[in-house]
Design a protein around this motif. Structure first.
Motif, PDB file in Angstrom:
ATOM      1  N   VAL A 226       0.879  -1.161   0.000  1.00  0.00           N
ATOM      2  CA  VAL A 226       0.000   0.000   0.000  1.00  0.00           C
ATOM      3  C   VAL A 226       0.925   1.220   0.000  1.00  0.00           C
ATOM      4  N   ILE A 227       0.468   2.322  -0.605  1.00  0.00           N
ATOM      5  CA  ILE A 227       1.287   3.529  -0.658  1.00  0.00           C
ATOM      6  C   ILE A 227       0.742   4.535   0.339  1.00  0.00           C
ATOM      7  N   MET A 252      -0.151  14.371  -6.404  1.00  0.00           N
ATOM      8  CA  MET A 252      -0.976  13.269  -5.880  1.00  0.00           C
ATOM      9  C   MET A 252      -1.640  12.484  -7.003  1.00  0.00           C
ATOM     10  N   LYS A 253      -2.044  13.178  -8.070  1.00  0.00           N
ATOM     11  CA  LYS A 253      -2.616  12.449  -9.215  1.00  0.00           C
ATOM     12  C   LYS A 253      -1.586  11.479  -9.806  1.00  0.00           C
ATOM     13  N   ALA A 254      -0.337  11.928  -9.870  1.00  0.00           N
ATOM     14  CA  ALA A 254       0.724  11.064 -10.412  1.00  0.00           C
ATOM     15  C   ALA A 254       0.962   9.858  -9.494  1.00  0.00           C
ATOM     16  N   ILE A 255       0.928  10.091  -8.190  1.00  0.00           N
ATOM     17  CA  ILE A 255       1.113   8.990  -7.226  1.00  0.00           C
ATOM     18  C   ILE A 255       0.003   7.955  -7.395  1.00  0.00           C
ATOM     19  N   VAL A 256      -1.240   8.446  -7.441  1.00  0.00           N
ATOM     20  CA  VAL A 256      -2.388   7.532  -7.521  1.00  0.00           C
ATOM     21  C   VAL A 256      -2.354   6.754  -8.838  1.00  0.00           C
ATOM     22  N   ALA A 257      -2.015   7.448  -9.941  1.00  0.00           N
ATOM     23  CA  ALA A 257      -2.004   6.765 -11.243  1.00  0.00           C
ATOM     24  C   ALA A 257      -1.012   5.610 -11.230  1.00  0.00           C
ATOM     25  N   ASP A 258       0.196   5.855 -10.726  1.00  0.00           N
ATOM     26  CA  ASP A 258       1.198   4.789 -10.706  1.00  0.00           C
ATOM     27  C   ASP A 258       0.831   3.684  -9.723  1.00  0.00           C
ATOM     28  N   HIS A 260      -2.119   2.745  -8.542  1.00  0.00           N
ATOM     29  CA  HIS A 260      -3.258   1.932  -8.990  1.00  0.00           C
ATOM     30  C   HIS A 260      -2.877   1.055 -10.174  1.00  0.00           C
ATOM     31  N   ARG A 261      -2.086   1.613 -11.088  1.00  0.00           N
ATOM     32  CA  ARG A 261      -1.636   0.825 -12.230  1.00  0.00           C
ATOM     33  C   ARG A 261      -0.837  -0.383 -11.772  1.00  0.00           C
ATOM     34  N   LEU A 262      -0.098  -0.230 -10.661  1.00  0.00           N
ATOM     35  CA  LEU A 262       0.731  -1.319 -10.138  1.00  0.00           C
ATOM     36  C   LEU A 262      -0.001  -2.128  -9.060  1.00  0.00           C
ATOM     37  N   GLY A 263      -1.301  -1.900  -8.914  1.00  0.00           N
ATOM     38  CA  GLY A 263      -2.107  -2.738  -8.025  1.00  0.00           C
ATOM     39  C   GLY A 263      -2.021  -2.386  -6.552  1.00  0.00           C
ATOM     40  N   ARG A 264      -1.650  -1.141  -6.243  1.00  0.00           N
ATOM     41  CA  ARG A 264      -1.590  -0.731  -4.836  1.00  0.00           C
ATOM     42  C   ARG A 264      -2.601   0.374  -4.557  1.00  0.00           C
ATOM     43  N   ARG A 265      -3.183   0.344  -3.359  1.00  0.00           N
ATOM     44  CA  ARG A 265      -4.072   1.426  -2.928  1.00  0.00           C
ATOM     45  C   ARG A 265      -3.243   2.524  -2.270  1.00  0.00           C
ATOM     46  N   VAL A 266      -3.852   3.704  -2.161  1.00  0.00           N
ATOM     47  CA  VAL A 266      -3.131   4.858  -1.621  1.00  0.00           C
ATOM     48  C   VAL A 266      -3.849   5.384  -0.378  1.00  0.00           C
ATOM     49  N   ALA A 267      -3.105   5.560   0.705  1.00  0.00           N
ATOM     50  CA  ALA A 267      -3.619   6.121   1.952  1.00  0.00           C
ATOM     51  C   ALA A 267      -2.945   7.474   2.165  1.00  0.00           C
ATOM     52  N   ALA A 268      -3.756   8.525   2.321  1.00  0.00           N
ATOM     53  CA  ALA A 268      -3.195   9.871   2.464  1.00  0.00           C
ATOM     54  C   ALA A 268      -3.409  10.419   3.867  1.00  0.00           C
ATOM     55  N   HIS A 269      -2.296  10.648   4.571  1.00  0.00           N
ATOM     56  CA  HIS A 269      -2.362  11.416   5.813  1.00  0.00           C
ATOM     57  C   HIS A 269      -2.817  12.835   5.450  1.00  0.00           C
ATOM     58  N   ALA A 270      -3.924  13.288   6.037  1.00  0.00           N
ATOM     59  CA  ALA A 270      -4.395  14.648   5.750  1.00  0.00           C
ATOM     60  C   ALA A 270      -5.237  15.160   6.905  1.00  0.00           C
ATOM     61  N   HIS A 271      -4.882  16.322   7.411  1.00  0.00           N
ATOM     62  CA  HIS A 271      -5.707  17.003   8.430  1.00  0.00           C
ATOM     63  C   HIS A 271      -6.484  18.148   7.790  1.00  0.00           C
ATOM     64  N   ARG A 277      -9.376  17.632   0.376  1.00  0.00           N
ATOM     65  CA  ARG A 277     -10.096  17.754  -0.908  1.00  0.00           C
ATOM     66  C   ARG A 277      -9.205  17.330  -2.075  1.00  0.00           C
ATOM     67  N   TRP A 278      -7.995  17.854  -2.097  1.00  0.00           N
ATOM     68  CA  TRP A 278      -7.078  17.527  -3.201  1.00  0.00           C
ATOM     69  C   TRP A 278      -6.796  16.027  -3.244  1.00  0.00           C
ATOM     70  N   ALA A 279      -6.534  15.431  -2.082  1.00  0.00           N
ATOM     71  CA  ALA A 279      -6.217  13.990  -2.057  1.00  0.00           C
ATOM     72  C   ALA A 279      -7.400  13.183  -2.580  1.00  0.00           C
ATOM     73  N   SER A 280      -8.583  13.555  -2.155  1.00  0.00           N
ATOM     74  CA  SER A 280      -9.779  12.839  -2.609  1.00  0.00           C
ATOM     75  C   SER A 280      -9.979  13.031  -4.107  1.00  0.00           C
ATOM     76  N   GLU A 281      -9.816  14.272  -4.589  1.00  0.00           N
ATOM     77  CA  GLU A 281      -9.979  14.525  -6.031  1.00  0.00           C
ATOM     78  C   GLU A 281      -8.887  13.809  -6.846  1.00  0.00           C
ATOM     79  N   ALA A 282      -7.720  13.637  -6.257  1.00  0.00           N
ATOM     80  CA  ALA A 282      -6.640  12.924  -6.961  1.00  0.00           C
ATOM     81  C   ALA A 282      -6.913  11.421  -7.040  1.00  0.00           C
ATOM     82  N   GLY A 283      -7.863  10.944  -6.204  1.00  0.00           N
ATOM     83  CA  GLY A 283      -8.248   9.528  -6.298  1.00  0.00           C
ATOM     84  C   GLY A 283      -7.646   8.622  -5.242  1.00  0.00           C
ATOM     85  N   VAL A 284      -7.125   9.201  -4.150  1.00  0.00           N
ATOM     86  CA  VAL A 284      -6.602   8.311  -3.098  1.00  0.00           C
ATOM     87  C   VAL A 284      -7.753   7.470  -2.548  1.00  0.00           C
ATOM     88  N   ASP A 285      -7.420   6.326  -1.951  1.00  0.00           N
ATOM     89  CA  ASP A 285      -8.447   5.403  -1.481  1.00  0.00           C
ATOM     90  C   ASP A 285      -8.918   5.722  -0.074  1.00  0.00           C
TER      91      ASP A 285
END
Ligand SMILES: [Zn+2]
Length: 450
Positions: A226-227, A252-258, A260-271, A277-285
């Protein structure tokens, strides 16, 4: 099975050919063959006869149930009267217990402790952290958590711990590990405690689109399943602001694209709200913490179906223990500010119907107290069943379908825990788990001690 194969190979390779030797070889080979055939056809069967079994999807509590386990998976759940244990089956009787699936904590740091935070942590080697991890893994499993996501560790100590558990060297939960968390230079996931002369940089530091693409690929290369990224500042870091976004939307969009393409989910620390908002719009899980969200951030999570992993019990623990902890003063002040806002903002997310998966940030308080998180969710408006679902079916959904966890159903891994009473009546009973099975192996059974 390995031992049988070895002894068989040894006998076959023996050079002495006396009649007795031949006879022994034939008998051993036959026995080994029988055993191999038998074990290939029928893995070890265990039958648990339980007072009650909780269906965590529906909340239905069924009395007098039998769970049949073959190898490391559940093969059948049926009324005890319909299941007969065969000769050779192991049986476990838990007539006074309520059984439910092993719990899942989506945010732990098994290799860290309270004394790893702040300046004291600089003196702890990675090897020592891995050994802390071995101790904390056992505590976490004993508390009923049979699966955890480990979101951030130094020098891949979490990957080593995961592998040691999978190899049977160390006892602990299943670990879905991230390796080092990705973050910007000077951000929450860098290390800012040392002066410039040390030229120290956190292992997960990566800036710019190319930089983050490289880092995602690097942590996957070394075993990340997981990333973990830092989308905003944090509490236990120096010189940054939990409200301020750190990674840009493009990064973050670049992180999520890579990922997900490699089969990993993304967890974003965010307060802070913008980073959420940005992390969610970028597609983090999942958004981890989300403590300083505003209404727009909550609406964004709802719209995108992004999971929130709230990590709230640490607030309650720290309110009582902050003065005794070794956390540096600059962190304590940030902690007070975040604690003051976290319940209200998380309560809004619960009310809005944002998807929630259970997570604790254990390490910020002692490992093994993870189940303290449940009652906070109930205080903020969840039913006890909904709170249990965050640590079972919701967490399983967030992990992904290759992890057969979160329910007691045929085909799932035999991760089973037991408590004295119905947790849908009082969720705090989950702070007193008395029986723990992971993958068909019993690691704790306080019921057998009477
Ligand atoms: Zn954390």
């Amino acid at each position: 099975m390995k031992a049988l194969k070895n002894s068989f190979a040894h006998v076959s390779a023996g050079r002495e050919i006396s009649p007795w030797g031949v006879l022994i070889a034939v008998v051993l080979a036959t026995l080994a063959g029988m055993a191999l055939t038998a074990s290939a056809q029928a893995p070890k069967r265990t039958v648990i006869r339980a007072g009650r079994v909780l269906n965590v999807r529906t909340g239905e509590l069924r009395a007098n149930q039998a769970i049949v386990i073959e190898g490391d998976k559940i093969s059948q759940i049926a009324p005890s009267s319909e299941v007969t244990a065969a000769a050779g089956d192991a049986t476990i009787d838990l007539p006074d217990a309520t059984l439910l699936p092993g719990l899942i904590d989506m945010h732990t740091h098994l290799t860290f402790d309270l004394n790893s935070l702040g300046y004291q942590g600089l003196s702890i080697s990675t090897a020592r952290e891995a050994l802390h991890g071995a101790r904390n893994a056992r505590r976490t499993l004993d508390a009923g958590f049979t699966t955890v996501r480990n979101l951030g560790a130094k020098n891949y100590a979490d990957i080593a711990l995961r592998d040691a558990i999978n190899d049977g060297d160390v006892v602990g939960p299943r670990i879905v590990a991230s390796g080092p968390a990705l973050g910007i230079t000077g951000g929450h996931c860098d290390e800012n405690l040392l002066p410039p002369a040390f030229h120290f940089e956190g292992e997960g530091v990566a800036d710019g689109v190319e930089g983050v693409q490289h880092k995602v690929r690097e942590v996957i290369k070394y075993g990340a399943e997981v990333i973990k990224i830092c989308a905003t500042g944090g509490v236990l870091s120096k010189g940054d602001d939990p409200n301020a976004s750190q990674y840009t939307l493009e990064e973050m969009k670049a992180i999520v694209a890579d990922a997900h393409r490699l089969g990993r989910r993304v967890a974003a620390h965010a307060h802070g709200a913008e980073g959420v908002r940005w992390a969610s719009e970028a597609g983090v899980d999942s958004i981890e913490h989300g403590h300083l969200m505003d209404d727009a951030a909550v609406a964004t999570l709802k719209k995108n179906g992004t999971y929130l992993v709230p990590t709230l019990f640490l607030g309650e623990y720290m309110e009582k223990n902050m003065d005794r902890s070794d956390v540096p003063e600059f962190s304590k002040q940030k902690m007070r500010d975040v604690i003051a806002a976290m319940r209200k903002n998380t309560g809004k997310a619960f009310a809005a119907g944002v998807k929630v998966a259970f997570g604790t940030d254990a390490a910020v308080y002692p490992h093994g107290l993870n189940a303290g998180e449940f009652h906070v969710y109930v205080q903020l408006g969840m039913t006890p069943l909904a709170a249990i679902q965050t640590a079972t079916i919701n967490a399983s959904d967030l992990l992904g379908s290759k992890y057969l966890v979160g329910t007691l159903e045929p085909g799932r891994w035999a991760d089973v825990i037991a408590v004295d009473s119905d947790p849908t009546k009082d969720v705090t009973i989950l702070e007193h788990v008395k029986f723990v099975m992971k993958g068909g192996t019993v690691y704790k059974n306080d019921y057998s001690k009477r």
